[in-house]
Design an enzyme around this catalytic site. Structure first.
Site, mmCIF file in Angstrom:
data_model
loop_
_atom_site.group_PDB
_atom_site.id
_atom_site.type_symbol
_atom_site.label_atom_id
_atom_site.label_comp_id
_atom_site.label_asym_id
_atom_site.label_seq_id
_atom_site.Cartn_x
_atom_site.Cartn_y
_atom_site.Cartn_z
ATOM 1 N N LYS A 89 54.676 23.192 24.765
ATOM 2 C CA LYS A 89 55.004 22.505 25.567
ATOM 3 C C LYS A 89 53.972 21.113 25.067
ATOM 4 C CE LYS A 89 57.347 19.079 28.357
ATOM 5 N NZ LYS A 89 57.646 18.340 27.191
ATOM 6 N N GLN A 110 46.764 19.170 23.591
ATOM 7 C CA GLN A 110 47.726 19.462 24.374
ATOM 8 C C GLN A 110 47.348 21.449 25.309
ATOM 9 O OE1 GLN A 110 50.150 16.779 24.104
ATOM 10 N NE2 GLN A 110 50.001 17.369 26.213
ATOM 11 N N LYS A 113 45.325 21.077 27.971
ATOM 12 C CA LYS A 113 45.073 19.822 28.705
ATOM 13 C C LYS A 113 46.239 20.197 29.955
ATOM 14 C CE LYS A 113 47.002 16.202 27.277
ATOM 15 N NZ LYS A 113 48.015 14.375 26.939
ATOM 16 N N LYS A 125 52.921 19.748 19.825
ATOM 17 C CA LYS A 125 53.187 18.114 19.384
ATOM 18 C C LYS A 125 53.889 18.500 18.094
ATOM 19 C CE LYS A 125 51.402 14.456 21.252
ATOM 20 N NZ LYS A 125 51.326 15.074 22.556
ATOM 21 N N GLY A 164 58.400 13.494 25.043
ATOM 22 C CA GLY A 164 57.614 11.741 24.004
ATOM 23 C C GLY A 164 56.547 12.041 24.300
ATOM 24 N N ASP A 165 55.807 10.572 23.376
ATOM 25 C CA ASP A 165 54.794 9.915 23.096
ATOM 26 C C ASP A 165 54.859 9.016 21.600
ATOM 27 O OD1 ASP A 165 51.993 11.453 23.173
ATOM 28 O OD2 ASP A 165 51.480 10.358 21.021
ATOM 29 N N THR A 208 52.166 9.357 33.959
ATOM 30 C CA THR A 208 51.257 8.755 33.155
ATOM 31 C C THR A 208 50.191 8.121 33.128
ATOM 32 O OG1 THR A 208 52.126 10.030 31.157
ATOM 33 C CG2 THR A 208 50.118 9.576 31.059
ATOM 34 N N SER A 382 56.094 16.451 33.644
ATOM 35 C CA SER A 382 57.411 17.137 32.465
ATOM 36 C C SER A 382 57.328 18.696 33.530
ATOM 37 C CB SER A 382 56.677 17.124 30.953
ATOM 38 O OG SER A 382 57.068 16.034 30.665
HETATM 39 N N1 GLU Z 1 52.969 13.226 24.938
HETATM 40 C C1 GLU Z 1 52.369 13.340 26.286
HETATM 41 C C2 GLU Z 1 50.826 13.700 26.319
HETATM 42 O O1 GLU Z 1 50.614 13.624 25.592
HETATM 43 C C3 GLU Z 1 53.603 13.601 27.074
HETATM 44 C C4 GLU Z 1 53.516 15.567 27.102
HETATM 45 C C5 GLU Z 1 54.559 16.081 27.397
HETATM 46 O O2 GLU Z 1 55.257 15.761 28.711
HETATM 47 O O3 GLU Z 1 55.152 17.402 27.113
HETATM 48 O O4 GLU Z 1 50.428 14.884 27.013
#
Ligand code: GLU
Length: 450
Positions: A89, A110, A113, A125, A164-165, A208, A382
């Protein structure tokens, strides 16, 4: 040399050119040694050597035709970093600066996190060096479709769920979702951040930015402080910054700055969130347009910033919310913030502070919420979208926002208690890294050598 240091040194040799990746690894590994000393199983199982290597990297060519009929070639990637605790994810970033090193840094962050959210999601990612800026609506659509003609083979609702990012919002997710559905004939929750019309979750857009403010509230409450009546400096002008500003008003604070790649807006009366949304979400224009629409606001172009500095951080504030991009806040910026009385930093972007800026905040003992804790609200929501898709449900805004608030509180307590466990109360960098690491490492050990 400690175990963590040995692994860092080895990586420096092997990936010398991937500087932001090395920075992210160093930031995490240098705080893990107390946990590694406490339990020998991590070194015995070579967990650090394993966790720093992605399980799989997919790299591909993306070809598309622009509005002039010319063929364009971009590079596309997906780094499937770690699936020990759930399906891969993480977001997709479309920006000219994207390369494998950048995506390895983001994917590595990630893992920890996602683990901290307490939800079942692994780390990944992806993205492309495609620049959405200045492209027509049709060009963006064609690029997203071309990108998905390769990516679709590697993802799935229980395999890997992108989102997204930077450079990828609801519009891009929509085009990619459409192409995935066309290619696979399957209507499933394979991407998050979707439009509400086809499986999106209420509050995902806001999550976020809102989450970064909830995290700041948790840190401050613990210190007997509050954001109410306080001036806040926010950087960025995308989705994270916009909803960070919005939530700051909800809690009685005033965001006085926003910025984009070309300059910054400062307005002591407070940023006008409706105008910001109009300029960035509807017109997709630069902040000079904001300055035209809001006469009291001052615009400073990047060319007028002090040498090597981000002018946003020279605006006196009680709390700072870096919501733009990596390494946007350096040691000189951190020192200026501290000198001006800043008491709280909550990171909405990924790794916005350089390593020495982070250390300056920790040394000063201000409330410092590192990115992987403070901005986890996006990916957590998400996962709530994935839950709703799997159960074919859609929850109310209040339900999702309530869960988000609880998750941010849990992340704060987990990081804070872990920091205390290792004798460093208040050090949420160490607390978040160790808490995130232990869950993934223990799952890897339980699953064996794969
Ligand atoms: N891009 C966001 C992050 O840095 C969200 C990632 C997601 O929702 O999968 O965590």
């Amino acid at each position: 040399m400690s175990y963590a240091q040995k692994v860092i040194e080895d990586l420096k040799q092997r990936y010398a050119h991937e500087t932001v990746f090395l920075q992210a690894v160093q930031e995490v590994l240098s705080t893990l040694q107390p946990a590694l000393d406490k339990d020998a199983k991590y070194e015995k199982n070579k967990i650090l050597e394993r966790i720093v290597e992605p399980e799989r990297i997919i790299s591909f060519r993306v070809e598309w035709v622009d509005d002039k009929g010319e063929i364009q070639i971009n590079r596309g990637y997906r780094v499937q970093y770690n699936s020990a605790i759930g399906p891969y994810k993480g977001g997709l970033r479309f920006h000219p600066s994207v390369n494998l090193g950048v995506l390895k840094f983001l994917g590595f962050e990630q893992i920890f996190k996602n683990s901290l959210t307490g939800l079942a999601i692994g780390g990944a990612k992806g993205g492309s060096d495609f620049d959405p800026k200045g492209k027509s609506e049709n060009e963006v659509m064609r690029f997203c479709q071309a990108f998905m003609t390769e990516l679709y083979r590697h993802i799935g609702a229980t395999i890997d769920v992108p989102a997204g990012d930077i450079g990828v919002g609801g519009r891009e997710v929509g085009y990619m979702y459409g192409m995935y559905k066309r290619l696979t004939k399957s209507y499933e929750g394979v991407l998050t951040g979707k439009n509400l019309l086809f499986g999106g979750s209420l509050a995902r857009t806001e999550a976020t930015g809102y989450g970064a403010v909830y995290f700041a509230q948790n840190m401050l409450e613990d210190r007997g402080e509050t954001l109410e009546g306080k001036k806040c400096a926010v950087s960025g002008a995308g989705n994270v910054a916009t909803y960070c500003c919005e939530k700051l008003y909800h809690v009685g604070a005033t965001p006085v700055t926003v910025s984009d790649s070309r300059g910054m807006i400062h307005d002591d009366k407070g940023i006008n969130v409706e105008v910001l949304k109009q300029v960035k979400e509807v017109e997709r224009a630069s902040l000079t347009r904001y300055a035209e629409l809001v006469p009291g606001a001052t615009y400073t172009p990047v060319s007028a910033y002090p040498q090597g500095r981000n002018a946003v951080w020279s605006v006196p504030c009680f709390a700072a919310f870096p919501c733009a991009t990596q390494n946007e806040l350096n040691l000189a910026d951190a020192e200026t913030l501290l000198k001006n009385g800043c008491k709280c930093v909550s990171e909405g972007a990924n790794m916005p502070s350089t390593l020495d800026a982070t250390n300056a905040f920790l040394k000063a003992g201000v409330a410092y919420g590192p990115a992987k804790a403070a901005n986890a609200g996006g990916v957590a929501t998400s996962q709530l979208e994935m839950q709703q898709n799997a159960g074919m449900q859609s929850w109310t805004f209040e339900t999702v926002d309530g869960k988000l608030k609880d998750i941010m509180g849990n992340i704060f307590r987990n990081a804070s208690e872990t920091a205390k466990e290792f004798g460093q109360p208040g050090n949420l960098v160490l607390g978040a890294n160790i808490a995130g690491f232990r869950k993934v490492a223990d799952a890897m050990i339980a699953q064996g050598v794969l």
